[in-house]
Enzyme design. Structure first.
Site, PDB file in Angstrom:
ATOM      1  N   THR A  51     -10.202  31.940  -5.017  1.00 39.47           N
ATOM      2  CA  THR A  51      -9.552  32.858  -5.953  1.00 39.47           C
ATOM      3  C   THR A  51      -9.972  34.282  -5.630  1.00 39.47           C
ATOM      4  OG1 THR A  51      -9.670  31.137  -7.640  1.00 39.47           O
ATOM      5  CG2 THR A  51      -9.258  33.365  -8.423  1.00 39.47           C
ATOM      6  N   HIS A  74     -12.646  25.070 -10.793  1.00 42.83           N
ATOM      7  CA  HIS A  74     -11.230  24.769 -10.509  1.00 42.83           C
ATOM      8  C   HIS A  74     -10.403  24.486 -11.773  1.00 42.83           C
ATOM      9  CE1 HIS A  74     -12.658  23.127  -6.318  1.00 42.83           C
ATOM     10  NE2 HIS A  74     -12.844  24.422  -6.453  1.00 42.83           N
ATOM     11  N   ILE A  77     -16.162  32.551 -10.336  1.00 38.04           N
ATOM     12  CA  ILE A  77     -14.770  32.265  -9.990  1.00 38.04           C
ATOM     13  C   ILE A  77     -14.764  31.528  -8.654  1.00 38.04           C
ATOM     14  CG2 ILE A  77     -13.784  34.206 -11.307  1.00 38.04           C
ATOM     15  CD1 ILE A  77     -13.166  35.639  -8.741  1.00 38.04           C
ATOM     16  N   ASP A  78     -13.739  30.721  -8.443  1.00 37.05           N
ATOM     17  CA  ASP A  78     -13.668  29.897  -7.230  1.00 37.05           C
ATOM     18  C   ASP A  78     -13.674  30.758  -5.973  1.00 37.05           C
ATOM     19  OD1 ASP A  78     -13.278  27.838  -9.016  1.00 37.05           O
ATOM     20  OD2 ASP A  78     -11.135  27.616  -8.605  1.00 37.05           O
ATOM     21  N   LYS A  79     -14.187  30.172  -4.910  1.00 31.05           N
ATOM     22  CA  LYS A  79     -14.203  30.832  -3.599  1.00 31.05           C
ATOM     23  C   LYS A  79     -12.794  31.290  -3.187  1.00 31.05           C
ATOM     24  CE  LYS A  79     -14.533  29.352   1.121  1.00 31.05           C
ATOM     25  NZ  LYS A  79     -14.738  28.168   1.952  1.00 31.05           N
TER      26      LYS A  79
END
Length: 250
Positions: free
Chosen positions: A61, A155, A57-59
């Site tokens: 998020t 993303h 998962i994105d940094k």
């Protein structure tokens, strides 16, 4: 089983998997642009020993991330993600009001596609990327959206929304609007000091809320949810109080 750690808390752990709820702003694995940035896997390995990545998962998020604890579990879980057998649910707070209740987006994406290392839509160079969106409800200037990514591109949710004219609150990469959420701007009879006011939320309003998959050892269906972090929860409660829409009550 709450961890006193500021970076994450533990939702579940057994011999095969670890399920964590991470804060916004921490990487889940090595980053080639910032090799010295703090990482969730190395922090959690102090508690659990060697961990194996199975998804990302994105940094920016917050929310739910699963690691395998042995190579067999990693193989099993990686295959489930690859075959799109894992049901992932994210909650996003966006600016504006979508004209749809449900939206299916099938738009190929190319990670690191521009000078700012953003993911871009590209029929020619992109990889297949699919997300299903559901409008939970609108709250004044905002809307809560439930997102089900079927693929796991960098993303992905942010780009799929941006390509459909919606930006997530406080998204530093895909939103032109960096305004934090302030109670003074959503509550009619607000009587605090505008110079002293602290924003309710001033980071990307995207949270990995739940995941459903098959346990790699027992073969049983398992379901985990990650509580909202304090900033997002404070925003949720205020919006629910004022506008009567609550993404967790749905």
């Amino acid at each position: 089983m709450a961890n006193k750690n500021f970076d994450y808390n533990v939702i579940h752990s057994d011999e095969d998997i670890v399920v964590l709820n991470k804060r916004s702003g921490i990487l889940i694995a090595a980053d080639r642009y910032d090799p010295d940035a703090p990482r969730l896997d190395t922090l959690a390995e102090k508690e659990f020993g060697k961990l194996y990545a199975v998804h990302r998962i994105d940094k920016d998020t917050s929310g739910l991330i699963i690691y395998a604890r042995n190579p067999e579990a990693q193989r099993n879980l990686s295959m489930q993600f690859e075959r799109r057998e894992v049901l992932k649910t994210y909650h996003a707070l966006v600016y504006g009001h979508p004209m749809w209740e449900d939206l299916h987006v099938d738009l190929s994406l190319q990670p690191d596609g521009d000078a700012r290392h953003r993911t871009v839509a590209s029929k020619r160079y992109g990889k297949p990327s699919v997300t299903d969106f559901h409008l939970i409800g609108t709250c004044g200037p905002y809307s809560w959206i439930e997102c089900h990514p079927k693929t796991g591109r960098t993303h992905q949710i942010r780009v799929h929304l941006a390509e459909n004219g919606l930006s997530i609150v406080c998204d530093p990469l895909y939103s032109g609007n960096q305004k934090p959420v302030r109670l003074s701007e959503i509550k009619k009879k607000w009587n605090g000091d505008e110079y002293e006011e602290r924003p309710l939320l001033s980071r990307l309003a995207l949270h990995a809320y739940s995941i459903e998959l098959t346990h790699p050892k027992t073969g049983e269906k398992v379901f985990y949810t990650a509580a909202y972090p304090k900033d997002m929860d404070a925003t949720r409660k205020q919006l629910a109080k004022i506008f009567g829409v609550d993404p967790i009550e749905q």
